[in-house]
Design a protein around this motif. Sequence first.
Motif, PDB file in Angstrom:
ATOM      1  N   LEU A 181     -13.341   5.354 -12.440  1.00 17.11           N
ATOM      2  CA  LEU A 181     -12.941   6.615 -13.399  1.00 17.11           C
ATOM      3  C   LEU A 181     -12.235   6.213 -14.499  1.00 17.11           C
ATOM      4  CD1 LEU A 181     -12.099   9.213 -10.699  1.00 17.11           C
ATOM      5  CD2 LEU A 181     -14.195   8.338 -11.298  1.00 17.11           C
ATOM      6  N   GLY A 182     -11.133   5.404 -14.519  1.00 13.80           N
ATOM      7  CA  GLY A 182     -10.513   5.417 -15.839  1.00 13.80           C
ATOM      8  C   GLY A 182      -9.108   4.293 -15.287  1.00 13.80           C
ATOM      9  N   SER A 183      -8.552   3.944 -16.225  1.00 10.88           N
ATOM     10  CA  SER A 183      -7.153   3.396 -16.208  1.00 10.88           C
ATOM     11  C   SER A 183      -6.190   4.041 -17.185  1.00 10.88           C
ATOM     12  CB  SER A 183      -7.272   1.821 -16.495  1.00 10.88           C
ATOM     13  OG  SER A 183      -8.281   1.068 -15.510  1.00 10.88           O
ATOM     14  N   SER A 184      -4.966   3.978 -16.737  1.00  7.98           N
ATOM     15  CA  SER A 184      -3.984   4.463 -17.577  1.00  7.98           C
ATOM     16  C   SER A 184      -2.685   4.186 -17.059  1.00  7.98           C
ATOM     17  CB  SER A 184      -4.049   5.829 -17.667  1.00  7.98           C
ATOM     18  OG  SER A 184      -3.261   6.444 -18.860  1.00  7.98           O
ATOM     19  N   ALA A 195     -17.955  11.251 -20.436  1.00  5.08           N
ATOM     20  CA  ALA A 195     -18.739  10.648 -19.468  1.00  5.08           C
ATOM     21  C   ALA A 195     -19.892  10.020 -20.099  1.00  5.08           C
ATOM     22  CB  ALA A 195     -19.263  11.617 -18.181  1.00  5.08           C
ATOM     23  N   GLU A 196     -20.521  10.476 -20.946  1.00  6.22           N
ATOM     24  CA  GLU A 196     -21.631  10.032 -21.693  1.00  6.22           C
ATOM     25  C   GLU A 196     -21.106   8.831 -22.358  1.00  6.22           C
ATOM     26  OE1 GLU A 196     -23.750  12.558 -24.159  1.00  6.22           O
ATOM     27  OE2 GLU A 196     -24.636  13.667 -22.401  1.00  6.22           O
ATOM     28  N   SER A 197     -20.051   8.903 -23.077  1.00  9.26           N
ATOM     29  CA  SER A 197     -19.359   7.905 -23.775  1.00  9.26           C
ATOM     30  C   SER A 197     -19.304   6.620 -22.957  1.00  9.26           C
ATOM     31  CB  SER A 197     -18.220   8.033 -24.716  1.00  9.26           C
ATOM     32  OG  SER A 197     -17.773   6.996 -25.405  1.00  9.26           O
ATOM     33  N   LYS A 198     -18.597   7.102 -21.680  1.00 10.81           N
ATOM     34  CA  LYS A 198     -18.172   5.783 -20.775  1.00 10.81           C
ATOM     35  C   LYS A 198     -19.391   5.267 -20.180  1.00 10.81           C
ATOM     36  CE  LYS A 198     -14.527   5.310 -17.331  1.00 10.81           C
ATOM     37  NZ  LYS A 198     -13.637   4.478 -18.061  1.00 10.81           N
ATOM     38  N   LEU A 199     -20.307   6.100 -19.909  1.00 13.05           N
ATOM     39  CA  LEU A 199     -21.458   5.496 -19.078  1.00 13.05           C
ATOM     40  C   LEU A 199     -22.616   4.810 -20.123  1.00 13.05           C
ATOM     41  CD1 LEU A 199     -22.779   8.345 -16.577  1.00 13.05           C
ATOM     42  CD2 LEU A 199     -21.410   6.141 -16.210  1.00 13.05           C
ATOM     43  N   GLY A 220     -28.475  13.043 -27.240  1.00  9.26           N
ATOM     44  CA  GLY A 220     -28.164  11.790 -27.332  1.00  9.26           C
ATOM     45  C   GLY A 220     -26.752  11.324 -26.666  1.00  9.26           C
ATOM     46  N   ILE A 221     -26.371  10.204 -26.870  1.00  3.68           N
ATOM     47  CA  ILE A 221     -25.144   9.941 -26.345  1.00  3.68           C
ATOM     48  C   ILE A 221     -24.004  10.295 -27.158  1.00  3.68           C
ATOM     49  CG2 ILE A 221     -23.755   8.107 -25.530  1.00  3.68           C
ATOM     50  CD1 ILE A 221     -26.332   6.330 -25.174  1.00  3.68           C
ATOM     51  N   ALA A 222     -23.361  11.125 -26.565  1.00  6.51           N
ATOM     52  CA  ALA A 222     -22.008  11.733 -27.417  1.00  6.51           C
ATOM     53  C   ALA A 222     -20.859  10.943 -27.394  1.00  6.51           C
ATOM     54  CB  ALA A 222     -21.593  13.152 -26.688  1.00  6.51           C
ATOM     55  N   ALA A 223     -20.243  10.973 -28.577  1.00 10.20           N
ATOM     56  CA  ALA A 223     -18.922  10.104 -28.657  1.00 10.20           C
ATOM     57  C   ALA A 223     -17.864  10.754 -27.766  1.00 10.20           C
ATOM     58  CB  ALA A 223     -18.596   9.929 -30.146  1.00 10.20           C
ATOM     59  N   SER A 224     -16.978   9.974 -27.185  1.00 12.09           N
ATOM     60  CA  SER A 224     -15.736  10.612 -26.484  1.00 12.09           C
ATOM     61  C   SER A 224     -15.058  11.417 -27.301  1.00 12.09           C
ATOM     62  CB  SER A 224     -15.151   9.595 -25.712  1.00 12.09           C
ATOM     63  OG  SER A 224     -14.087  10.107 -25.109  1.00 12.09           O
ATOM     64  N   PRO A 225     -14.673  12.386 -26.936  1.00 15.47           N
ATOM     65  CA  PRO A 225     -13.588  13.193 -28.095  1.00 15.47           C
ATOM     66  C   PRO A 225     -12.194  12.704 -27.593  1.00 15.47           C
ATOM     67  CG  PRO A 225     -14.062  14.510 -25.842  1.00 15.47           C
ATOM     68  CD  PRO A 225     -14.709  13.303 -25.956  1.00 15.47           C
ATOM     69  N   PHE A 226     -12.122  11.742 -26.654  1.00 16.88           N
ATOM     70  CA  PHE A 226     -10.499  11.369 -26.710  1.00 16.88           C
ATOM     71  C   PHE A 226     -10.542   9.615 -26.903  1.00 16.88           C
ATOM     72  CE2 PHE A 226     -11.118  14.745 -23.699  1.00 16.88           C
ATOM     73  CZ  PHE A 226     -10.314  15.707 -24.249  1.00 16.88           C
ATOM     74  N   ASP A 248      -8.608   7.832 -25.157  1.00 16.60           N
ATOM     75  CA  ASP A 248      -8.031   7.238 -23.756  1.00 16.60           C
ATOM     76  C   ASP A 248      -8.923   7.957 -22.653  1.00 16.60           C
ATOM     77  OD1 ASP A 248      -7.470  10.020 -23.361  1.00 16.60           O
ATOM     78  OD2 ASP A 248      -5.357   9.593 -24.448  1.00 16.60           O
ATOM     79  N   ASP A 249      -8.501   7.563 -21.286  1.00 20.70           N
ATOM     80  CA  ASP A 249      -9.167   8.217 -20.129  1.00 20.70           C
ATOM     81  C   ASP A 249      -8.481   9.338 -19.618  1.00 20.70           C
ATOM     82  OD1 ASP A 249     -11.308   6.485 -19.934  1.00 20.70           O
ATOM     83  OD2 ASP A 249     -10.424   5.006 -18.972  1.00 20.70           O
ATOM     84  N   ARG A 250      -7.798  10.203 -20.417  1.00 27.35           N
ATOM     85  CA  ARG A 250      -7.171  11.187 -19.890  1.00 27.35           C
ATOM     86  C   ARG A 250      -7.904  12.069 -18.944  1.00 27.35           C
ATOM     87  NH1 ARG A 250      -5.379  14.603 -24.885  1.00 27.35           N
ATOM     88  NH2 ARG A 250      -5.073  12.596 -25.721  1.00 27.35           N
ATOM     89  N   VAL A 251      -9.223  12.201 -19.205  1.00 24.41           N
ATOM     90  CA  VAL A 251     -10.131  13.162 -18.326  1.00 24.41           C
ATOM     91  C   VAL A 251     -10.033  12.694 -16.780  1.00 24.41           C
ATOM     92  CG1 VAL A 251     -12.547  13.804 -17.664  1.00 24.41           C
ATOM     93  CG2 VAL A 251     -11.634  13.633 -20.480  1.00 24.41           C
TER      94      VAL A 251
END
Length: 568
Positions: free
Chosen positions: A364-367, A404-408, A417-423, A425-428
């Motif tokens: 899922l993510g690192s932080s 999620a789209e940005s990460k995948l 289309g593929i959206a850019a992450s609004p963040f 970081d991986d806060r989500v």
Amino acid sequence: MNMMLNKKALAVAIAAATLAACGGNDSNDNADSTAGAKVTRLATIPKGAELTGIEVSPNGEVFFNIQHPSDTLPNGEDKAAVGAWIGVDIQNLPTDLEPVSVPDPDSVDAMTTRVATGRYQVLGREGATFAGGLPFGLGHIVSGDGSSSIKQSNNPDFNAFIATDEEGNSGYLFTAWEDRPGGMSRMELSKVDEEWFVNSAMDIDFSGVKGTMINCFGSVSPWGTPLTSEENYEAENTAHWNDSSYSGGYPSYGDVQKIQDYLGGTFPNPYDYGYIVEITNPTDAAPVPVKHFTLGRVAHENPIIMPDEKTVYLTDDGGNKGFYKFVADTAGDLSSGTMYAAKATQDDETDSSIAGFDLEWIELGSSTNAALEAAIDEYDGIDESDFVTDANSYITDQQINDWAESKLGQDLDGMNGIAASPFTDDRVAFLETLKAAEALGATVEFNKMEGININYAGAKDGTIPYMYVGLTDITGAMTDDTGDIQVSKNACGIMYRLPLEADYDVSRMDPVVAGGPYDSTATGSQCSDDNVSRPDNVYVLNDGRVLMGEDTSKHVNNMLWIYNPEGE
């Protein structure tokens, strides 16, 4: 728009390439592993009560609590109790011990706690002040400044015993109070002539972490600190947090106001609640709580840390929930690391007493705690005045979808289309953990996944290479005809076993104790009194046997059981 939740199937397919393969059990033959299970009834508790807080002291005695008993019970039994089963060495309990009988529902025995051998000693009931050590009384949730009681709780849950001598005859018993706000008490205990004495008592001060909420089951870390779980059932419903009309939630808006009272009037930030809380310096005069945002924000039931002191498994209580793993960057330090969520692949079998699951882990993510705390602080200052119907004052589903789209690197909604992450970081992954898991293709169909545990020494040396977890209710999304899990209902619950691999990974879970049978027409116990109903707390003993405590309305009296995997 909320397309993330409606596009799970596509996300699953996309995420397949990102799954970390775990080498599942290819030889599974769907043998009924529950058929030879032997369970023995060790205790019954008063009507209306849940058995919580199973903890074993070094001297083999068992702490457990009587949570929310019926308010019609006589002789003080209507008050919640923190207690100990004394006169027993549970680690050497005979396999042929005569089980305690099931009480007649109208008898005196049904109104109290009964054990198969020895006796149950009440250490304290709700409201006890212990000679002024607890000015408001045991189980009172005290405001952050210590000046007033917000409420009296009758929900003692997790117990952690931190021994201060080698034999375990003295130490500190921490008890979590599962309420909104949450709390934790600490009793200083010593044992003299087969009896426990409470020498002092105090409440843990959570004001430094902005209070806690629904402090549920937990564990003791390998380095000797209690870990209590914030069971935030509304973690995936953050949009309701500042909705003053939200009355049906757990917490509801009224509960949010109680947390506001705890904070002295400041409207709480929802992202401050729903984590694992470590009690550091537990034997000091003032233990220090630390919230580990790194372990995700869900309805935490229990964390269990593996002997590598890095790998943590985490259960998520409620319906449509996930199963999580955290791997710390540094052994013994939970402040930074990576979160994963399980994707389950069901056997070619629908009978829930037989069907097991292969598990793969989606990253899922690192932080770090520090980075996440800074992210959480960005949502301070939001209150009821910011609420808009059908909107969200916090992280939105569209933002989660875009993250999620940005990460995948894939378009999940097939439209934009593929959206850019609004963040940046991986806060989500840590603040909206369940929705993040679903967006990346993990399984979010588990129902009432509760206590999870290992025998630490046996897991470390390989003599007991298993982890156990109780699911109190096999219904809901686990029993429908869609998704990853489609098994038969079992309203009496199932305990599963998960083999530990060499690196403490798990890639398989199988049922070993199936509750029931179930009779919906019964006027007394609807689940058979001769078998477990809704296993919640689990505790793995030194010989591999497993204690199971019940959280059930389907037995007239909740019970404590021991499962013997040898079937003896």
